[in-house]
Design an enzyme around this catalytic site. Structure first.
Site, mmCIF file in Angstrom:
data_model
loop_
_atom_site.group_PDB
_atom_site.id
_atom_site.type_symbol
_atom_site.label_atom_id
_atom_site.label_comp_id
_atom_site.label_asym_id
_atom_site.label_seq_id
_atom_site.Cartn_x
_atom_site.Cartn_y
_atom_site.Cartn_z
ATOM 1 N N GLY A 139 -33.804 -21.267 -27.455
ATOM 2 C CA GLY A 139 -33.499 -19.816 -26.998
ATOM 3 C C GLY A 139 -32.029 -19.202 -27.024
ATOM 4 O O GLY A 139 -31.254 -19.591 -28.142
ATOM 5 N N LYS A 187 -19.899 -20.820 -9.938
ATOM 6 C CA LYS A 187 -19.132 -20.915 -11.281
ATOM 7 C C LYS A 187 -17.430 -20.289 -10.840
ATOM 8 O O LYS A 187 -16.589 -20.587 -11.395
ATOM 9 C CB LYS A 187 -19.820 -19.691 -11.798
ATOM 10 C CG LYS A 187 -19.955 -19.426 -13.024
ATOM 11 C CD LYS A 187 -20.166 -20.744 -14.384
ATOM 12 C CE LYS A 187 -20.354 -20.691 -15.747
ATOM 13 N NZ LYS A 187 -21.408 -21.614 -16.045
ATOM 14 N N TYR A 214 0.454 -1.315 -0.084
ATOM 15 C CA TYR A 214 -0.195 0.142 0.200
ATOM 16 C C TYR A 214 1.015 0.606 0.489
ATOM 17 O O TYR A 214 2.091 1.296 -1.103
ATOM 18 C CB TYR A 214 -0.773 -0.195 1.005
ATOM 19 C CG TYR A 214 -2.382 0.966 0.876
ATOM 20 C CD1 TYR A 214 -2.765 1.055 -0.061
ATOM 21 C CD2 TYR A 214 -2.844 1.691 2.154
ATOM 22 C CE1 TYR A 214 -4.205 2.048 -0.501
ATOM 23 C CE2 TYR A 214 -3.634 2.294 1.413
ATOM 24 C CZ TYR A 214 -4.093 2.711 0.615
ATOM 25 O OH TYR A 214 -5.484 3.646 0.405
ATOM 26 N N GLU A 258 -23.485 -14.585 -17.474
ATOM 27 C CA GLU A 258 -24.412 -15.689 -16.646
ATOM 28 C C GLU A 258 -25.551 -15.516 -16.720
ATOM 29 O O GLU A 258 -26.267 -14.461 -16.143
ATOM 30 C CB GLU A 258 -23.307 -15.857 -15.705
ATOM 31 C CG GLU A 258 -23.802 -17.430 -15.471
ATOM 32 C CD GLU A 258 -23.255 -18.374 -16.280
ATOM 33 O OE1 GLU A 258 -23.458 -19.471 -16.121
ATOM 34 O OE2 GLU A 258 -21.991 -18.512 -16.538
ATOM 35 N N ASP A 259 -26.763 -16.681 -17.091
ATOM 36 C CA ASP A 259 -27.953 -16.409 -16.584
ATOM 37 C C ASP A 259 -28.462 -15.382 -16.905
ATOM 38 O O ASP A 259 -29.624 -14.599 -16.050
ATOM 39 C CB ASP A 259 -28.199 -16.900 -15.040
ATOM 40 C CG ASP A 259 -27.881 -18.212 -15.054
ATOM 41 O OD1 ASP A 259 -27.673 -18.936 -16.097
ATOM 42 O OD2 ASP A 259 -27.508 -18.796 -13.684
#
Length: 407
Positions: free
Chosen positions: A195, A93, A38, A135-136
């Protein structure tokens, strides 16, 4: 004995909620370490990236980081459950990305199903990542979202429900056709489900050499044919001139049935009307379009695959997306194009034709496994996947001109 529901909830809740976490990749044991991690040391890579944005790949985790992003509109078989309810799936996932290809993931659930808002959110956070895994997301919105984001961004934007599914279907089908003594260019294919997965799968099969005039797609209203006026632009691409208007019509004489729809939509009569040595991919989960026991008892010349792990020939996306992204990230590809998808198909198909390593047999408690009707696609725990598929994908990226690094 505990139930699956009880086990699943306990698995996700204990001993620490969720399935993924971050890790520190540099030493943090001394004051000097922290001054490098940092302030003040971190200012040096900031200056380098400010001068050259590509330096982010050298000094940050961007190059191995994928965003798994969803709006929760089409989650598994659960439908439109919303972004937050979809989070366990997106974390899952991430587990698969890390376990199979050592790709890091941030899962991001976007609380809007407005196409413009969703695209704006993803575009504005994309600089963090080396790739975007959509996704989805429900069809047909997913087609526009993916296309527009890929045009905007110089990193891969990949909708796994489309292209990941397509890759595994295509790889399995290439081998199934070989076993059944048929050629892709010659076969009549029926795809039930128009789809995201269905259209992407037919796009890829066409790119691999299937005759589009021999592809019949079927949605809830029947075959996509030129006489219909209710088709969106994506479905219209697969409308053919035919007098076959029902699923039963389409199955007559068909060589291949690909089910991406729902349970029990294929009858025994439909199966029996198919051509000799038929191929049925009944991929609806958990209940296939036709029960494997029923289908295999009815026809001894059948080759069958499902989406389930308790039957042979599971068509499983985990064979695709981790390794596609691994290959794309390794050469810093700008996108995942059709050449890369085809390379993954060929790599997966070829691997299934080779002798199976002992560790794979042990993982699945099998005495033997060989290329044939019950083994057309590699098993997910096959260690060879990690090398073969990413290498093929990376080479295709380089050869097609979308890679920024050499192989």
């Amino acid at each position: 004995m505990s139930t699956l529901k009880e086990d699943a909830l306990k698995y996700h809740a204990e001993p620490r909620p969720g399935k993924i976490a971050t890790e520190i990749t540099k030493p943090t044991v001394t004051q000097r370490d922290l001054s490098l991690a940092y302030t003040p040391g971190v200012a040096e890579p900031v200056r380098e990236i400010h001068k050259d944005p590509e330096a982010a790949y050298r000094y940050t985790g961007k190059g191995n980081l994928v965003a798994v992003i969803s709006d929760g509109s089409a989650v598994l078989g659960l439908g439109n459950v919303g972004a937050l309810a979809g989070k366990p799936v997106m974390e899952g996932k991430g587990v698969l990305f890390k376990r199979f290809a050592d790709v890091d993931v941030f899962d991001i659930e976007v609380a809007t199903q407005d196409v413009e808002e969703f695209i704006t959110v993803v575009k504005n956070i994309a600089g963090t990542f080396g790739g975007i895994n959509l996704e989805d997301i429900s069809a047909p919105r997913c087609f526009e979202i993916e296309k527009r984001l890929q045009e905007m961004l110089d990193i891969p934007v990949f909708h796994d429900d489309q292209h990941g599914t397509a890759v595994i279907i295509a790889a399995g089908l290439m081998n199934a056709l070989e076993i059944q003594g048929k050629q892709l260019a010659d076969v009549n294919i029926v795809c039930v489900g128009a789809g995201a997965a269905g259209i992407a799968s037919m796009n890829l099969l066409a790119a691999l050499g299937a005759n589009q005039q021999k592809l019949l797609m079927v949605d809830s209203k029947g075959v996509l044919h030129t006489g219909r006026s209710d088709l969106n632009s994506f479905k219209r691409d697969y409308a053919v001139e035919t007098d076959k208007h029902t699923l039963a019509d389409a199955c007559q004489g068909a060589d291949v049935f690909i089910g991406l729809s729902g349970p029990n939509v294929m009858s025994v009569d439909m199966l029996n009307s198919m051509a000799a040595n038929p191929i049925v991919f009944a991929l609806s989960n958990p209940d296939p379009e036709i029960a494997p026991a029923t289908a295999l008892a009815e026809r001894d010349d059948l080759l069958m695959a499902t989406g389930r792990s308790d039957y042979p020939n599971q068509i499983n996306n985990v064979l695709g997306f981790p390794f596609l992204f691994r290959g794309a990230l390794d050469v810093r590809a700008r996108c995942i194009n059709t050449d890369m998808l085809k390379a993954a198909v060929y790599a997966l198909a070829e691997l299934a034709r080779e002798p199976v390593p002992p560790e794979v047999l042990a993982a699945y408690s099998l005495d033997s496994l060989a290329f044939g009707k019950d083994y057309i696609i590699p098993k997910p725990f096959d260690p060879r996947l990690r090398e073969r598929v990413p290498t093929a994908v990376a080479k295709a990226a380089v050869d097609s001109g979308v890679a920024r690094l050499p192989l």
